[in-house]
Design a protein around this motif. Structure first.
Motif, PDB file in Angstrom:
ATOM      1  N   SER A 271      14.762   6.766   1.046  1.00  0.00           N
ATOM      2  CA  SER A 271      14.410   5.496   1.689  1.00  0.00           C
ATOM      3  C   SER A 271      14.564   5.548   3.196  1.00  0.00           C
ATOM      4  N   PHE A 272      14.999   6.667   3.719  1.00  0.00           N
ATOM      5  CA  PHE A 272      15.313   6.738   5.134  1.00  0.00           C
ATOM      6  C   PHE A 272      14.037   6.871   5.951  1.00  0.00           C
ATOM      7  N   PRO A 273      13.678   5.894   6.764  1.00  0.00           N
ATOM      8  CA  PRO A 273      12.467   6.000   7.584  1.00  0.00           C
ATOM      9  C   PRO A 273      12.576   7.149   8.582  1.00  0.00           C
ATOM     10  N   ALA A 274      11.489   7.898   8.722  1.00  0.00           N
ATOM     11  CA  ALA A 274      11.481   9.013   9.662  1.00  0.00           C
ATOM     12  C   ALA A 274      11.747   8.529  11.082  1.00  0.00           C
ATOM     13  N   ASN A 275      11.294   7.301  11.389  1.00  0.00           N
ATOM     14  CA  ASN A 275      11.486   6.775  12.739  1.00  0.00           C
ATOM     15  C   ASN A 275      12.957   6.709  13.114  1.00  0.00           C
ATOM     16  N   PHE A 276      13.838   6.480  12.122  1.00  0.00           N
ATOM     17  CA  PHE A 276      15.258   6.373  12.413  1.00  0.00           C
ATOM     18  C   PHE A 276      15.830   7.715  12.887  1.00  0.00           C
ATOM     19  N   LEU A 277      15.173   8.796  12.523  1.00  0.00           N
ATOM     20  CA  LEU A 277      15.657  10.113  12.915  1.00  0.00           C
ATOM     21  C   LEU A 277      14.983  10.633  14.176  1.00  0.00           C
ATOM     22  N   PHE A 278      14.100   9.843  14.776  1.00  0.00           N
ATOM     23  CA  PHE A 278      13.403  10.316  15.963  1.00  0.00           C
ATOM     24  C   PHE A 278      14.348  10.694  17.102  1.00  0.00           C
TER      25      PHE A 278
ATOM     26  N   MET B 209      10.958   5.250  -6.522  1.00  0.00           N
ATOM     27  CA  MET B 209      10.424   6.089  -5.454  1.00  0.00           C
ATOM     28  C   MET B 209       9.485   5.307  -4.551  1.00  0.00           C
ATOM     29  N   SER B 210       8.662   4.454  -5.158  1.00  0.00           N
ATOM     30  CA  SER B 210       7.731   3.646  -4.378  1.00  0.00           C
ATOM     31  C   SER B 210       8.477   2.659  -3.478  1.00  0.00           C
ATOM     32  N   PHE B 211       9.574   2.133  -3.984  1.00  0.00           N
ATOM     33  CA  PHE B 211      10.402   1.239  -3.164  1.00  0.00           C
ATOM     34  C   PHE B 211      10.927   2.004  -1.953  1.00  0.00           C
ATOM     35  N   GLY B 212      11.337   3.261  -2.183  1.00  0.00           N
ATOM     36  CA  GLY B 212      11.752   4.101  -1.068  1.00  0.00           C
ATOM     37  C   GLY B 212      10.618   4.352  -0.087  1.00  0.00           C
ATOM     38  N   GLY B 213       9.384   4.491  -0.620  1.00  0.00           N
ATOM     39  CA  GLY B 213       8.236   4.648   0.267  1.00  0.00           C
ATOM     40  C   GLY B 213       8.025   3.431   1.140  1.00  0.00           C
ATOM     41  N   GLY B 214       8.319   2.238   0.592  1.00  0.00           N
ATOM     42  CA  GLY B 214       8.233   1.029   1.401  1.00  0.00           C
ATOM     43  C   GLY B 214       9.235   1.039   2.548  1.00  0.00           C
TER      44      GLY B 214
ATOM     45  N   THR C 156       0.815  -1.215   0.000  1.00  0.00           N
ATOM     46  CA  THR C 156       0.000   0.000   0.000  1.00  0.00           C
ATOM     47  C   THR C 156       0.850   1.267   0.000  1.00  0.00           C
ATOM     48  N   SER C 157       2.103   1.164   0.413  1.00  0.00           N
ATOM     49  CA  SER C 157       2.984   2.335   0.364  1.00  0.00           C
ATOM     50  C   SER C 157       3.711   2.447  -0.977  1.00  0.00           C
ATOM     51  N   GLN C 158       3.552   1.435  -1.859  1.00  0.00           N
ATOM     52  CA  GLN C 158       4.237   1.435  -3.147  1.00  0.00           C
ATOM     53  C   GLN C 158       3.291   1.598  -4.333  1.00  0.00           C
TER      54      GLN C 158
END
Length: 576
Positions: free
Chosen positions: A416-423, A198-203, A144-146
Motif C-alpha cells: 500500500s506504500f505509494p511510490a511518491n512517499f519514497l521519492f 491487493m486492489s485496495f493497496g493499489g488504491g 480504476t486502480s482497484q
C-alpha cells in the motif's frame, strides 16, 4: 456455576442481547456518524478556477485520513459491483467475452492520469459549484486502480469452475441467481478477497495522484493523506513527509486488522477440501462478531431479499442452457456480433485518427512507440524478477496460516506504500550512488506491481485442498516433484491472474516511477510513462491520447501473445 462462554451461548440461543451486541451496535453507529460528518466536507462550494491549498499542519492528519478512507471504501464498493457484473458477463457469454476481455486489457493499461484528465472535466461539469464533482473524480480514479485486478481474478475463478459443479447445479434446477450465490461466488471467494486486498493497496499507491490533480496550469487538491504527502514532498519538508508515512502505516494496519483480516479468516469456510485443515486463520474481530446476535438477526432480516432474488431469477428460467447448440445458428450469431462490434471499434479508431491528424498529425505516434520499448524492457525485467522471488514466498505464506497472520499486515503495508512517499529517499539514493533512474525506475515500478503476483500466489496456495497436500505427504513426494505435481498446477491459475494484473500495473506505475521529483530536484527516465506524465502536466491532449493509445497497444499485445495463452492453459489443464 456456568462459565462465561456457556452463559453467552445460552444467551444467544434464547435471543437475549448481551454486552457484545451493545459494543457491536455502538461501533457501527460511531462508524456511520463519522462517515456522515466526514462526508459533509464533500458537498462544500467549489469553483474550477479557484486555487486550492493543502493544509500541511500535522493536526489536520486525522481528518485527512478519514477523508481518504471514505474515498477508498466507496471506490472499493463500486469495484465489487463492477467485478460481479463485468466478470460474470465475460465468463458466461462467449460473444461478450471476445469484446469485454480485450477491453479489460485496454482499461487496465490506461494510466490513472489518463482517466483523471477526462474524469475531472466531466464530473465538475456534472456537479457545478460543488466539491462533490471533484470528489467523484478522485473516487473514480481510485476505482480504476482497484477494479481491473478484481475483475480478472473473479473472471478466472468463473472460467475455471469444475464442470461437475456446473452439471450438479443444472440437475438441481438452480436459477442463475442461485447458481451465482451458492456455487460461483463461494468458489471464487478466497481469490476475490485477496485480490480485493491487493486492489485496495493499489488504491493507496495512486492516492497522491488521485487527491492532487494537475491538468495543464490548473491544480486541484482534496483533503487527504495523499494530498498532504504531495504538498510536503513539493515543499521538501522531510518532517511532514514522515508524519504522512506514519499516518499511512497506521491506516493500513488498522484497515487490515478491522476489515481484511476478518474477511480472510471468514473465507476459510469456502476451501474446496474433504478434510479440515489442521490449523486455520483466526481473527479477533471475526471471533467477536460471531459472539454477537447481530449477524444472525441481519441474516433473518435479509432473507426476504434472497428469496425475492431467487424468485426473480426464475423469471429468466432455470439455468438449463444446452451444452451443445446448433452450429449454424451459432455461426450466424457470431457473424452478426462481429460485424456490429467491429463497426463500432472501426468508428472509434477513425474518429481518434481524425482528431490526431487535425491536431498534430499521425506522426505523433512515432515517439511514444519508441519510448514504449524502453518501458517494455523494464516491465519484462520486473515480471521475471517478481516471479522468481515472490512465487516461492507466496506459496510458503499460503501454506502456513500462522505465517499468514504475521505476514499479511506487513505485506499490506508494503503493497500500500505509494511510490511518491519514497521519492525523497529515491532522489537521495540515486544521486548518492550515481544509479541512473532508467534502471532505478524498475525498483519504483516494483512497488506498485510485484505485489499482484505475491497476493495471487498466496490466494492460490491457500485454495489448494488440505487433503491433496496430505496425500502428497503420505506418498513421500518432496522437493521438485512436489512443486511439479501439486504446487505449480495448484497456484498456476492464480499466478496467471497476478501476472496479467502485475503487467498492467507495471505499465501504470511507470507514470509515477519514470519522473521522480523532490523539492527542486527532478529525475526523468527515458520511457513511455515519462512521456505521458509530461503530456498530462502540459495539458497536451493529442500527445496524451497518443501515449495512452500506444501503452494500450503494448499491454494488449503482451496479454494476447503471452498471458492469454497461459490463461487458456490454466483453464484446460490446471483447474482444481
Amino acid at each position: 456455576m456456568l462459565s462465561f462462554r456457556t452463559q453467552h451461548t445460552l444467551a444467544r440461543r434464547s435471543g437475549r442481547f448481551s454486552w457484545v451486541d451493545l459494543v457491536v451496535a455502538s461501533a457501527v453507529l460511531v462508524l456511520l456518524y463519522t462517515a456522515l460528518r466526514v462526508g459533509q466536507g464533500t458537498t462544500v462550494s467549489f469553483t474550477p478556477d479557484r486555487t486550492t491549498l493543502v493544509d500541511t499542519d500535522p493536526s489536520q492528519l486525522p481528518y485527512d485520513a478519514a477523508r481518504s478512507l471514505l474515498r477508498m471504501f466507496v471506490a472499493l464498493a463500486a469495484a465489487v459491483v463492477f467485478t460481479f457484473g463485468y466478470a460474470y458477463a465475460a465468463a458466461r457469454s462467449r460473444r461478450l467475452e471476445r469484446v469485454l476481455i480485450p477491453a479489460l486489457d485496454i482499461l487496465q493499461s490506461v494510466p490513472v492520469l489518463g482517466f483523471l484528465t477526462i474524469a475531472v472535466t466531466g464530473f465538475i461539469a456534472l456537479f457545478p459549484g460543488s466539491m462533490f464533482g471533484l470528489e467523484c473524480a478522485a473516487v473514480f480514479a481510485i476505482f480504476t486502480s482497484q477494479a481491473w485486478n478484481m475483475t480478472f481474478g473473479f473472471y478466472q475463478s468463473l472460467t475455471s469452475l469444475p464442470r461437475e459443479l456446473d452439471e450438479l447445479s443444472r440437475s438441481f434446477g438452480f436459477t442463475r441467481w442461485m447458481r451465482f450465490w451458492k456455487v460461483e461466488l463461494p468458489a471464487g471467494a478466497i481469490g476475490l478477497v485477496w485480490n480485493g486486498m491487493m486492489s485496495f493497496g493499489g488504491g493507496w499507491f495512486f492516492l497522491v495522484a488521485s487527491e492532487m490533480i494537475s491538468v495543464g496550469s490548473q491544480e486541484y487538491a482534496l483533503p487527504g493523506v495523499g494530498s498532504y504527502a504531495g504538498a510536503a514532498i513539493a515543499d521538501g519538508d522531510l518532517g511532514k513527509v514522515g508524519w504522512a508515512i506514519l499516518t499511512m502505516a497506521v491506516m493500513v494496519i488498522g484497515v487490515n486488522f478491522l476489515f481484511w483480516r476478518p474477511l480472510t479468516a471468514w473465507t476459510e469456510r469456502f476451501k474446496n477440501e474433504q478434510s479440515g485443515a489442521g490449523e486455520v486463520q483466526r481473527s479477533l474481530v471475526l471471533d467477536f462478531l460471531r459472539r454477537s446476535n447481530w449477524p444472525r438477526l441481519i441474516g433473518r432480516w435479509l432473507r426476504p431479499v434472497g428469496l425475492a432474488c431467487s424468485r426473480a431469477g426464475r423469471v429468466f428460467g432455470v439455468d438449463d442452457r444446452p451444452l451443445v447448440v446448433d452450429r449454424a445458428r451459432r455461426r450466424t450469431g457470431d457473424l452478426v456480433f462481429a460485424v456490429v462490434a467491429g463497426g463500432l471499434i472501426l468508428w472509434g479508431l477513425v474518429s481518434l485518427g481524425r482528431y490526431l491528424d487535425a491536431g498534430t498529425g499521425l506522426g505523433v505516434f512515432g515517439e511514444p512507440l519508441l519510448l514504449g520499448l524502453a518501458t517494455l524492457a523494464r516491465v519484462l525485467v520486473l515480471i521475471v524478477a517478481a516471479t522468481v522471488i515472490w512465487v516461492p514466498v507466496g506459496v510458503w505464506i499460503g501454506f502456513s496460516p500462522k505465517l499468514t497472520r504475521i505476514a499479511q499486515p506487513v505485506i499490506q503495508v508494503l503493497a500500500s506504500f505509494p511510490a511518491n512517499f519514497l521519492f525523497p529517499l529515491a532522489v537521495w539514493f540515486f544521486l548518492r550512488t550515481g544509479l541512473s533512474i532508467d534502471i532505478g525506475g524498475i525498483l519504483l515500478m516494483a512497488l506498485g506491481a510485484q505485489w499482484y503476483i505475491l497476493f495471487n500466489t498466496i490466494a492460490g496456495a491457500m485454495a489448494i485442498p488440505a487433503d491433496l497436500r496430505e496425500a502428497m505427504d503420505d506418498l513421500g513426494v518432496r522437493g521438485w516433484q512436489r512443486w511439479k505435481r501439486l504446487i505449480i498446477p495448484g497456484v498456476f491459475p492464480s499466478y496467471v491472474t497476478g501476472g496479467i494484473t502485475a503487467s498492467g500495473g507495471a505499465w501504470n506505475a511507470s507514470i509515477v516511477s519514470e519522473v521522480v521529483t523532490f523539492g527542486a530536484t527532478t529525475l526523468t527516465a527515458t520511457g513511455l510513462g515519462a512521456y505521458i506524465a509530461h503530456a498530462t502536466a502540459d495539458a497536451d491532449f493529442p500527445r496524451l491520447l497518443a501515449g495512452v493509445a500506444v501503452m494500450s497497444l503494448y499491454v494488449v499485445a503482451l496479454n494476447r501473445l503471452v498471458w492469454r495463452r497461459l490463461h487458456r492453459l490454466a483453464e484446460t489443464r490446471y483447474s482444481l
